[in-house]
Design a protein around this motif. Sequence first.
Motif, PDB file in Angstrom:
ATOM      1  N   PRO A  77      43.132  31.476  32.997  1.00  0.00           N
ATOM      2  CA  PRO A  77      43.696  32.939  32.766  1.00  0.00           C
ATOM      3  C   PRO A  77      42.387  33.773  32.598  1.00  0.00           C
ATOM      4  O   PRO A  77      42.565  35.228  32.517  1.00  0.00           O
ATOM      5  N   LEU A  78      40.936  33.406  32.322  1.00  0.00           N
ATOM      6  CA  LEU A  78      39.755  34.157  32.515  1.00  0.00           C
ATOM      7  C   LEU A  78      39.535  34.820  33.464  1.00  0.00           C
ATOM      8  O   LEU A  78      39.049  36.045  33.672  1.00  0.00           O
ATOM      9  N   LEU A  79      40.230  34.378  34.806  1.00  0.00           N
ATOM     10  CA  LEU A  79      39.850  35.057  35.987  1.00  0.00           C
ATOM     11  C   LEU A  79      40.823  35.972  36.392  1.00  0.00           C
ATOM     12  O   LEU A  79      41.023  36.758  37.507  1.00  0.00           O
ATOM     13  N   ILE A  80      41.972  36.410  35.565  1.00  0.00           N
ATOM     14  CA  ILE A  80      42.934  37.404  35.849  1.00  0.00           C
ATOM     15  C   ILE A  80      42.304  38.854  35.739  1.00  0.00           C
ATOM     16  O   ILE A  80      41.224  38.910  35.176  1.00  0.00           O
ATOM     17  N   GLU A  81      42.910  39.564  36.703  1.00  0.00           N
ATOM     18  CA  GLU A  81      42.567  41.032  36.855  1.00  0.00           C
ATOM     19  C   GLU A  81      42.612  41.699  35.580  1.00  0.00           C
ATOM     20  O   GLU A  81      43.016  41.425  34.386  1.00  0.00           O
ATOM     21  N   PHE A  82      41.714  42.780  35.563  1.00  0.00           N
ATOM     22  CA  PHE A  82      41.670  43.940  34.298  1.00  0.00           C
ATOM     23  C   PHE A  82      43.194  44.270  34.129  1.00  0.00           C
ATOM     24  O   PHE A  82      44.189  44.261  34.866  1.00  0.00           O
ATOM     25  N   ASN A  83      43.475  44.374  32.759  1.00  0.00           N
ATOM     26  CA  ASN A  83      44.632  44.595  31.910  1.00  0.00           C
ATOM     27  C   ASN A  83      44.958  46.123  32.035  1.00  0.00           C
ATOM     28  O   ASN A  83      44.422  46.463  31.123  1.00  0.00           O
ATOM     29  N   PHE A  84      45.702  46.756  32.633  1.00  0.00           N
ATOM     30  CA  PHE A  84      46.088  48.239  32.700  1.00  0.00           C
ATOM     31  C   PHE A  84      47.249  48.592  31.610  1.00  0.00           C
ATOM     32  O   PHE A  84      47.455  49.535  31.463  1.00  0.00           O
ATOM     33  N   GLY A  85      47.655  47.456  30.796  1.00  0.00           N
ATOM     34  CA  GLY A  85      48.829  47.732  30.025  1.00  0.00           C
ATOM     35  C   GLY A  85      49.904  48.634  30.309  1.00  0.00           C
ATOM     36  O   GLY A  85      50.448  48.222  31.483  1.00  0.00           O
TER      37      GLY A  85
END
Length: 185
Positions: A77-85
Motif C-alpha cells: 500500500p505504500l506504493l499507491i498513488e497520491f490520494n486526492f480525496g
Amino acid sequence: MSVIIWRHPKPINAAGICLGHTDLAVDARRTRNLAYKVQQEARARQLAPIIHVSPLQRSRGVGEFLQAQGWQVKVDPLLIEFNFGAWDGLPWEQIDRHEMDSWCGNFADYAPGGAENLKQLFSRVENWLSRTASETRLVIGHAGWINAALMISKNKPLPTSSKHWSSSVNYGKKSVLMLNRGSYA
C-alpha cells in the motif's frame, strides 16, 4: 542499490480526470506488453522474478500477469498513488478553481480534496525507499509516486510550488532510481 520502476499502463477512461486512488481498469494488451518489458529487463539484468506493485489494478494487473508466469508479487500500500480525496475521479474541470488555487498557493501542505498533502506523499515514498534492501527492486508504480521518488533519489527538496513539480512520466515508461544505502534513515 537501485529501483527500476515503470509507470503503469494507461487506464481506460482516464483522460481529463483527477486520477489518484480511483481504481480504473487497463486494457489487457497494454498490461501484457508492460509485463513483457519487465520480464526482459529482469532477464537482461539477471534479477529474481519479483515485482512490487500497488493495490490499484492498473499496477497490480501487471503483477498478476507476471504471477501467472511464475513471478512473486509483493502488493504494498505504500506504493499507491497520491490520494486526492473528494477530487479523485472527478474531471479536472469540475474541481473548484478556488480550491485549485489554494493547492497551488500552498503546494506542500495543502491536501487536495481533503486527503493527502505532498509532505505526506514524500514521507510515504521515503518510508518505502528506506526499506529497500541492497538488491535491485522491480516496481510498477504511479506518476505522482514516481515523481516524488525521483526527486528524493536526486536529493531535491520538497517542492513548495507547483512550478517545481516535474511533468508526469509517460505510461509504461521506465525510470531507474539510484539509491545510496542509508540515505533514507
